[in-house]
Design a protein around this motif. Structure first.
Motif, PDB file in Angstrom:
ATOM      1  N   LYS A 166       0.853  -1.190   0.000  1.00  0.00           N
ATOM      2  CA  LYS A 166       0.000   0.000   0.000  1.00  0.00           C
ATOM      3  C   LYS A 166       0.879   1.225   0.000  1.00  0.00           C
ATOM      4  O   LYS A 166       2.067   1.144   0.307  1.00  0.00           O
ATOM      5  N   VAL A 167       0.262   2.340  -0.322  1.00  0.00           N
ATOM      6  CA  VAL A 167       0.975   3.604  -0.196  1.00  0.00           C
ATOM      7  C   VAL A 167       1.338   3.774   1.271  1.00  0.00           C
ATOM      8  O   VAL A 167       0.548   3.454   2.150  1.00  0.00           O
ATOM      9  N   ASN A 168       2.508   4.255   1.544  1.00  0.00           N
ATOM     10  CA  ASN A 168       3.003   4.415   2.911  1.00  0.00           C
ATOM     11  C   ASN A 168       3.377   3.095   3.580  1.00  0.00           C
ATOM     12  O   ASN A 168       3.732   3.077   4.747  1.00  0.00           O
ATOM     13  N   PRO A 219      -5.571  12.070   0.669  1.00  0.00           N
ATOM     14  CA  PRO A 219      -5.108  11.081  -0.304  1.00  0.00           C
ATOM     15  C   PRO A 219      -4.256  10.052   0.435  1.00  0.00           C
ATOM     16  O   PRO A 219      -3.687  10.365   1.488  1.00  0.00           O
ATOM     17  N   ASP A 220      -4.165   8.859  -0.113  1.00  0.00           N
ATOM     18  CA  ASP A 220      -3.444   7.806   0.611  1.00  0.00           C
ATOM     19  C   ASP A 220      -2.049   8.233   1.032  1.00  0.00           C
ATOM     20  O   ASP A 220      -1.571   7.881   2.097  1.00  0.00           O
ATOM     21  N   ALA A 221      -1.392   9.014   0.156  1.00  0.00           N
ATOM     22  CA  ALA A 221      -0.012   9.389   0.471  1.00  0.00           C
ATOM     23  C   ALA A 221       0.071  10.207   1.751  1.00  0.00           C
ATOM     24  O   ALA A 221       1.068  10.175   2.459  1.00  0.00           O
ATOM     25  N   LEU A 222      -0.994  10.958   2.053  1.00  0.00           N
ATOM     26  CA  LEU A 222      -0.960  11.797   3.256  1.00  0.00           C
ATOM     27  C   LEU A 222      -1.456  11.045   4.478  1.00  0.00           C
ATOM     28  O   LEU A 222      -1.455  11.571   5.577  1.00  0.00           O
ATOM     29  N   TRP A 269       8.802  10.129   6.136  1.00  0.00           N
ATOM     30  CA  TRP A 269       7.491   9.996   5.521  1.00  0.00           C
ATOM     31  C   TRP A 269       7.615   9.953   3.996  1.00  0.00           C
ATOM     32  O   TRP A 269       6.966   9.145   3.312  1.00  0.00           O
ATOM     33  N   ALA A 270       8.470  10.800   3.453  1.00  0.00           N
ATOM     34  CA  ALA A 270       8.667  10.812   1.995  1.00  0.00           C
ATOM     35  C   ALA A 270       9.158   9.442   1.523  1.00  0.00           C
ATOM     36  O   ALA A 270       8.754   8.946   0.476  1.00  0.00           O
ATOM     37  N   GLY A 321       8.954   6.618  -1.914  1.00  0.00           N
ATOM     38  CA  GLY A 321      10.054   5.750  -2.257  1.00  0.00           C
ATOM     39  C   GLY A 321      11.404   6.417  -2.304  1.00  0.00           C
ATOM     40  O   GLY A 321      12.371   5.821  -2.754  1.00  0.00           O
ATOM     41  N   ALA A 322      11.509   7.657  -1.845  1.00  0.00           N
ATOM     42  CA  ALA A 322      12.813   8.301  -1.798  1.00  0.00           C
ATOM     43  C   ALA A 322      12.757   9.337  -0.687  1.00  0.00           C
ATOM     44  O   ALA A 322      11.764  10.062  -0.586  1.00  0.00           O
TER      45      ALA A 322
END
Ligand code: HEM
Lengths: 538, 333
Positions: free
Chosen positions: A290-292, B142-145, B222-223, B228-229
């Motif tokens: 998953k993301v994260n 959003p999922d990334a956050l 978190w990044a 991925g980086a």
């Protein structure tokens, strides 16, 4: 208030260039300049300044698409920008020069201070100044006690406050000091900056970052070696033999689309279900990517960073042979509706090579113009409720024969002709899953068999990232010490006066930045305990 | 309450807080006017002036409480509930809250109530700007956050932003006062230059480690998980780095070159300019930021351009009640 106040700790200031130099003196002078405080400050500000262009001009390693667009729009400037490395600021010579100079300056500055600090640690607190009353914080009182009694008690009182206390030979005063850790913090902070740089450099020299677009399903697998990547960015000292030999496939991909309320149209909770093995022959394991939540295998991390649709299309040529079949990656042009663009090439088709280019709409709809006529086709939702692929057809040289290695996402139309209808309009076919369309002029037929999904997977290995992280954490701890520990000295002197009473003088010196005489109550507290216990004992 | 009710309640509270800040500001201005002819060591004879000063502070306290309620309500308005830091509007209301809160804490600890006029003016202006220019729908992250690192990252970034901002206000005050020759009125009453300088230093000395933690520790962690980086030289990161370097130079200049007072104040202003530029300005110069919240202002424009899409909606069953929220994002997750 003076703006440029020189403090005793300013041990290195830039000095004027002396006349008639020998080479050695010149070297010495240059070293002094490089390691001077002013140079450090200038370099820091330069570093900030030098970082700016990279945030405004598109950068090759971040968004190469934007770079090529920029090049197209500014044909005159682009070569100049190239010369100045403005498309890759953070790897450029001039940017590196600044931080490398800064690091040299740092080493040149910190190493000598380490020795000074080591000496200071062993040194005793300094002898009391002759005139304690001249220090910014001082006080005195008289009493009837013997000076020796006062001094012994003073030593005890101050030691209880965790000072290092000494009574120097032949002195009528005790000297005390604490807060050595401030300088230690300062040294740790600066050294840690170097550690961070080493960690980051290790990652960018020895690491790699690669991306691969993978179809879902049992039929498609990935094994971690160079040939499998769509894009691959190795560090300059990268050695492929460090790549862990893992393999994985995406068995399924879930995404939930919000279909009611104001959030309609948003997608969330992306999960790619992986089957993976850490090395050939190892047991297969499952992971929900998953993301994260990257998957970590050894020193390598696997990330889910994108997804999209891949219409499964079969092309038969004029002879009835299947010349192309299977899923094709369509790249989303709209992140919300997942309207996507794609190209399918069939160079082996007879009598003519075929190229298809067009748009995929996961949920197709036509909009109406002001008069109510149907106009623009569009996708109105990201999920595939009513998938439709709309394609134009080209014949001629679609560009795979000559081995030019043209991108699979672009159709080079320079040596092709578009297939037209009788009325002179371009021939367009709109296919829903299951539909087959026969091409004009006996060119063959196209079938839209169904839908596949793809995921963009990023694989990266950044050795040294733990070193960098440890470095920053150490820097932060050192910084806290450097900013908040207050190094200070206290002296207590007791002298018998002619009238038989004892004069006790107490002084305190706060050596930290921004110390204000009288702001701390420490001096008063010490005097308080001194006199308080005087009363108790009498 | 439903999400929509919470959202309305949050807007009402923000407006309520803004009105209270505005009234506090007016009260402070009344005080300033009353102080015009009063020497610093003089008792304030005029009762109205003295009361206005107290009133300003009391109103600010109330405003901060209401402001806090607005933040909580905003978080409850989201589905699922979340921290109120999903977009620029939410960052603005959180950032201004911290500025006001830091002011109150500093007033309690160091007696800096004389900062009131500056702080309330700043907060009123920033809230107005946020409300008018940056307002955005309550979307799920959003999922990334969607990570607890986000909470830690943003809390520390917002706290240090508050501290740096107050530090900058103190520096402004320093510069203005250092040019003033008046021996009466507000400027004469605020503490002397060395004290202003020192308080400003303290704010920065507090803000810098917190900023370091936000930008160079939690940000990269978190990044790394989301993209991925750990460092991408994305414009937001570049500017956070620039801010860090400028403040490092500020502390450095004070510690090694002995810069105090005016020069230090100028550096502090450069620092705060980079800080706020990163927050708002950079979005207009660059389009490649991966920080998805940076896009929310852009979304307004694309919503207008894409009215064709909106027209379409009526024709599609699933989209009967769709309010299309177009995000000009890359096709990332
Ligand atoms: C990456 C570059 C650098 C950064 C980020 C940096 C940052 C800092 C910071 C934030 C402080 C303040 C700590 C405090 O107030 O106690 C400081 C202090 C100091 N820095 Fe640096 N610095 C850097 C490079 C250098 C260099 C190149 C030198 C030597 C030429 C140097 C020498 C010092 C000294 C001597 C102090 C402490 C002065 C004192 O209070 O005793 N630094 N530095």
């Amino acid at each position: 208030m003076t703006d440029l106040k020189h403090r005793p700790s300013d041990d290195r200031q830039a000095t004027a260039l002396p006349m008639d130099l020998t080479a050695r003196e010149l070297a010495r002078w240059s070293w002094r300049q490089v390691t001077s405080m002013r140079t450090a400050l200038v370099l820091l500000l330069l570093l900030a300044l030098a970082a700016i262009p990279g945030s405004v001009i598109p950068q090759e390693n971040i968004d190469s698409l934007a770079v090529s667009q920029w090049r197209d729009n500014h044909p005159r400037l682009a070569p100049i920008w190239d010369r100045l490395d403005l498309f890759s600021v953070y790897g450029s010579v001039w940017f590196s020069a600044i931080y490398i100079l800064l690091m040299i300056s740092l080493v040149g500055c910190i190493i000598p201070r380490l020795f000074v600090y080591a000496r200071a640690l062993r040194a005793k607190p300094p002898r009391a100044p002759r005139h304690l009353q001249r220090l910014p914080e001082s006080t005195s009182y008289t009493c009837d006690e013997d000076p020796e009694v006062v001094l012994t008690r003073a030593a005890k009182v101050i030691r209880r406050r965790r000072f290092r206390v000494v009574r120097l030979e032949g002195s009528d005063a005790v000297s005390a000091e604490r807060g050595h850790l401030r300088e230690a913090g300062n040294l740790v902070f600066h050294l840690a900056v170097i550690v961070v740089l080493v960690g980051v450099a290790t990652g960018s020299l020895f690491g790699y970052k690669g991306g691969v677009i993978m179809f879902n399903g049992e039929d498609y697998g990935f094994s971690n070696n160079l040939t499998q990547y769509d894009d691959f960015a190795p560090g300059s000292l990268f050695d492929p033999s460090v790549m862990e030999p893992f393999t994985f496939k995406i068995t399924d991909f879930d995404v939930s689309w919000i279909t009611d309320g104001r959030r309609t149209g948003m997608a969330r909770d992306f999960v790619a279900h992986l089957d993976y093995t850490t090395e050939p022959g190892a047991e297969t394991q499952e992971y929900d990517l998953k993301v994260n939540h990257p998957l970590t295998i050894g020193g390598t991390d696997v990330f889910l960073i994108g997804h999209g649709y891949a219409p499964v299309i079969t092309i038969k040529d004029g002879d009835g042979n299947v010349v192309q079949s299977g899923p094709t990656v369509f790249l989303p042009t709209n992140a919300q509706t997942f309207e996507s663009f794609g190209v399918i090439k069939a160079p082996d088709a007879q009598p003519d090579q075929l190229g298809l280019e067009g748009t995929f709409y996961p949920t197709f709809a036509m909009s109406r113009d002001a008069e109510g006529n149907l106009s623009m086709p569009a996708s109105v939702f990201g999920d595939a409720y009513d998938p439709l692929v709309s394609l134009f057809v080209y014949t001629g040289d679609v560009g795979l024969d000559d081995g030019s290695g043209s991108s699979v996402y672009v159709l080079d139309k320079s040596r092709t002709t578009q297939v037209m209808k009788k009325d002179g309009q371009p021939f367009r076919m709109d296919l829903r899953p299951g539909d087959t369309v026969t091409l004009p002029d006996g060119l063959g037929s196209v079938t839209f068999d169904g839908l596949q999904r793809w995921n963009k997977i990023q694989v990266s290995r950044t050795p040294g990232s733990m070193v960098a992280l440890t470095g920053v954490v150490a820097a932060l701890i050192g910084l806290l010490g450097s900013l908040f520990i207050r190094p200070r000295r206290v002296w207590v002197r007791a002298r018998r006066r002619d009238d038989g009473t004892t004069l006790v003088e107490v002084a305190r010196l706060d050596r930290s930045n921004g110390a204000v005489p009288g702001e701390s109550t420490e001096l008063a507290d010490i005097v308080g305990s001194l006199r308080g216990s005087e009363k108790e004992s009498s | 309450m439903t999400d929509a009710q919470w959202e309305v309640f949050s807007y009402q509270s923000v407006i309520g807080a803004a009105v209270l800040y505005f009234l506090a500001m007016l009260a402070y201005f009344v005080e300033l006017a009353g102080l015009r002819a009063v020497a610093p060591d003089e008792e304030v004879g005029d009762r109205r002036t003295a009361v206005a000063g107290r009133l300003g502070l009391v109103l600010t306290v109330f405003a901060v409480v209401v402001h806090f309620v607005a933040l909580v309500a905003r978080g409850l308005a989201a589905d699922p509930n979340r921290v109120p830091w999903g977009n620029m509007y939410e960052f603005t209301i959180s950032g201004t809250f911290v500025v006001a809160l830091v002011f109150l804490v500093a007033t309690k600890v160091w007696g800096t109530e004389w900062l009131g006029p500056l702080v309330t003016t700043f907060v009123v202006a920033a809230l107005m700007a946020g409300f008018l220019a940056l307002d955005d729908a309550v979307l799920p992250l959003p999922d990334a956050l969607n990570s607890y690192w986000l909470v830690i990252h943003v809390v520390s970034a917002v706290i240090s932003t508050g501290a740096f901002t107050i530090g900058a206000l103190l520096s402004v005050l320093y510069l203005v006062k250092s040019r003033s020759t008046s021996d009466r009125g507000y400027l004469a009453r605020v503490p002397d230059l060395p004290k202003l300088d020192r308080l400003s230093y303290r704010m920065h000395a507090f803000g810098f480690p917190v900023w370091t933690f936000a930008v160079l520790i939690t940000g990269p962690i978190w990044a790394h998980q989301a993209w991925g980086a750990y460092w991408n030289w994305d414009p937001k990161e570049v500017w956070a780095f620039i801010t860090w370097v400028v403040y490092a130079a500020y502390l450095h200049a004070r510690a090694t070159a002995g810069w105090r007072g005016r020069n230090a104040a100028y550096l502090a202003l450069v620092g705060v300019a980079t800080l706020w530029f990163n927050f708002i300005g950079i979005n207009f110069f660059s389009s490649s930021s991966q920080h998805s919240y940076a896009k929310s202002t852009g979304a307004e424009h694309s919503l207008v351009q894409r009215s064709a899409v909106v027209d379409v909606l009526a024709t599609v069953e699933v989209a009967q009640e769709v309010r299309v929220v177009v995000r000009a994002d890359h096709p990332r997750l």
